[in-house]
Write an enzyme that holds these catalytic residues in place. Sequence first.
Site, PDB file in Angstrom:
ATOM      1  N   PRO A 115       0.829  -1.205   0.000  1.00  0.00           N
ATOM      2  CG  PRO A 115       0.082  -0.959   2.195  1.00  0.00           C
ATOM      3  CD  PRO A 115       0.781  -1.918   1.279  1.00  0.00           C
ATOM      4  CB  SER A 152      -2.705   3.247   0.493  1.00  0.00           C
ATOM      5  OG  SER A 152      -2.632   4.219   1.526  1.00  0.00           O
ATOM      6  CD  GLN A 209      -2.282   1.082   4.732  1.00  0.00           C
ATOM      7  OE1 GLN A 209      -2.472   1.641   3.657  1.00  0.00           O
ATOM      8  NE2 GLN A 209      -1.962   1.745   5.823  1.00  0.00           N
ATOM      9  CE1 TYR A 247      -0.681   4.593   7.508  1.00  0.00           C
ATOM     10  CE2 TYR A 247      -2.072   5.055   5.613  1.00  0.00           C
ATOM     11  CZ  TYR A 247      -0.838   4.763   6.143  1.00  0.00           C
ATOM     12  OH  TYR A 247       0.249   4.631   5.324  1.00  0.00           O
ATOM     13  CG  HIS A 269       5.254   3.408   7.350  1.00  0.00           C
ATOM     14  ND1 HIS A 269       4.060   2.796   7.642  1.00  0.00           N
ATOM     15  CD2 HIS A 269       4.950   4.458   6.561  1.00  0.00           C
ATOM     16  CE1 HIS A 269       3.069   3.471   7.076  1.00  0.00           C
ATOM     17  NE2 HIS A 269       3.588   4.477   6.410  1.00  0.00           N
ATOM     18  N   GLY A 322      12.695  -1.985   1.349  1.00  0.00           N
ATOM     19  CA  GLY A 322      13.998  -1.919   0.701  1.00  0.00           C
ATOM     20  C   GLY A 322      14.239  -2.906  -0.417  1.00  0.00           C
ATOM     21  CG  PHE A 323      12.256  -6.510  -0.614  1.00  0.00           C
ATOM     22  CD1 PHE A 323      12.884  -7.736  -0.595  1.00  0.00           C
ATOM     23  CD2 PHE A 323      11.642  -6.054   0.551  1.00  0.00           C
ATOM     24  CE1 PHE A 323      12.888  -8.519   0.554  1.00  0.00           C
ATOM     25  CE2 PHE A 323      11.639  -6.825   1.701  1.00  0.00           C
ATOM     26  CZ  PHE A 323      12.267  -8.055   1.702  1.00  0.00           C
ATOM     27  NE  ARG A 324      14.679   0.529  -4.097  1.00  0.00           N
ATOM     28  CZ  ARG A 324      13.898   0.658  -3.023  1.00  0.00           C
ATOM     29  NH1 ARG A 324      13.167  -0.381  -2.625  1.00  0.00           N
ATOM     30  NH2 ARG A 324      13.836   1.792  -2.359  1.00  0.00           N
ATOM     31  N   GLY A 338       7.081  -1.460  -2.615  1.00  0.00           N
ATOM     32  CA  GLY A 338       6.509  -0.128  -2.666  1.00  0.00           C
ATOM     33  C   GLY A 338       7.177   0.732  -3.718  1.00  0.00           C
TER      34      GLY A 338
END
Length: 388
Positions: A80, A109, A129, A131, A282, A315-317, A336
């Site tokens: 999201p 989101s 997702q 809040y 996050h 952090g996945f690239r 993301g």
Amino acid sequence: MNLEKLLSVADFEQQARSVLPRAVFGYVNGGTEDCLTLDANRAAFRSVQFRPRGLVGVAERSQEVELWGRRYRHPFGIAPMGVTAMCRHRCEWDLAKAATDAAIPFILSGLSTLPMEQVRGAAPDFWYQGYIPGDREVIRPLMERLQANGVDVLVVTIDTPLGANRENNQRNGFTIPFKFSSGLLWDGVRHPSWSMNVFARTLLTDRQIPRFCNVLADHQGFRITEEPQGGFRHGRDKLDWTHLAWMRDVWRGRIVLKGVAHPADARRAEHMGLDGVIVSNHGGRQLDGAQASLDALPAVVAAVSPTFPVLIDGGFRRGTDILKAIALGARMVFLGRSVLYGAAVAGEAGVSRVIDILSTEIDRNLGLLGCCDVKNLDKEYVVHQPMI
């Protein structure tokens, strides 16, 4: 643009930097305070090395995964992300449609601007997702709206009780609620493709300022330029385990906690009857100095039963990043920024190209690891030495 010339997520990031105004790219790419958590998320992958096996025959390979009885083509989905309309007109549609075509999950989101009733057209099985504030009178009608839209997976974010100190956004003049300024206007003039694809199309096609229309049960929501009554994060600091217990009793579908970093929270979620957790900080955009998601993963996995799904983002690239998380016990990885760069560059086609790059990397590296099926990937294939 020939997207085939963009060979990696890093290529898309570089292209997105040139396409987006500096303030918008800074919002997408930045972290909090000194960006310690942001940097830790990427650095953590260097602390995990592969131990490939040989002579096992890898002519037939599969990266398909199953979650709650549903099969997905790849071991990753789209996380999201709020305010993506700043990167591309109707960006949620592009992300959702590309995910559906690739048979991977898409999480909408709560801080999105395309009504969920329209998102269903691109992704009938989207996850939501939220809040969530600590107020049952607000939560109940929101859940009713979600159920009316066929949502089965409700993701509750637990790491944003307060707004973070995102100094980079303040320096760039980017705020939520969004405020126009001469600097932002000039930034838009210097990026004409963004001005046409985002700013002009939004005003000319939609004929209104985008609204956060999915954050509450109210379909109208509030404009991205206005502060809602009670404040943008009103009531989030009151959310606690009692609300989750009540939601578990009321909500018929799945409930997943996002923002889990401590193994005790994962253990409590399982004992409460929730359906999974997402290990996350996050994206380095909340508490600076927090543990990297990948480093937090093993302890969370160890705290719950083998059948309890532990998911992860942060952090996945690369395909190798995803495989490292799967080897350490994650059932699925969520992306993301990686896919948002694709959307910023070329909309749905850009997102699809990023998905194709990552799935190709996973397929290739599964073979090089000597593992035919991603479901068989475990800690025997890696050495993990968290960085201190």
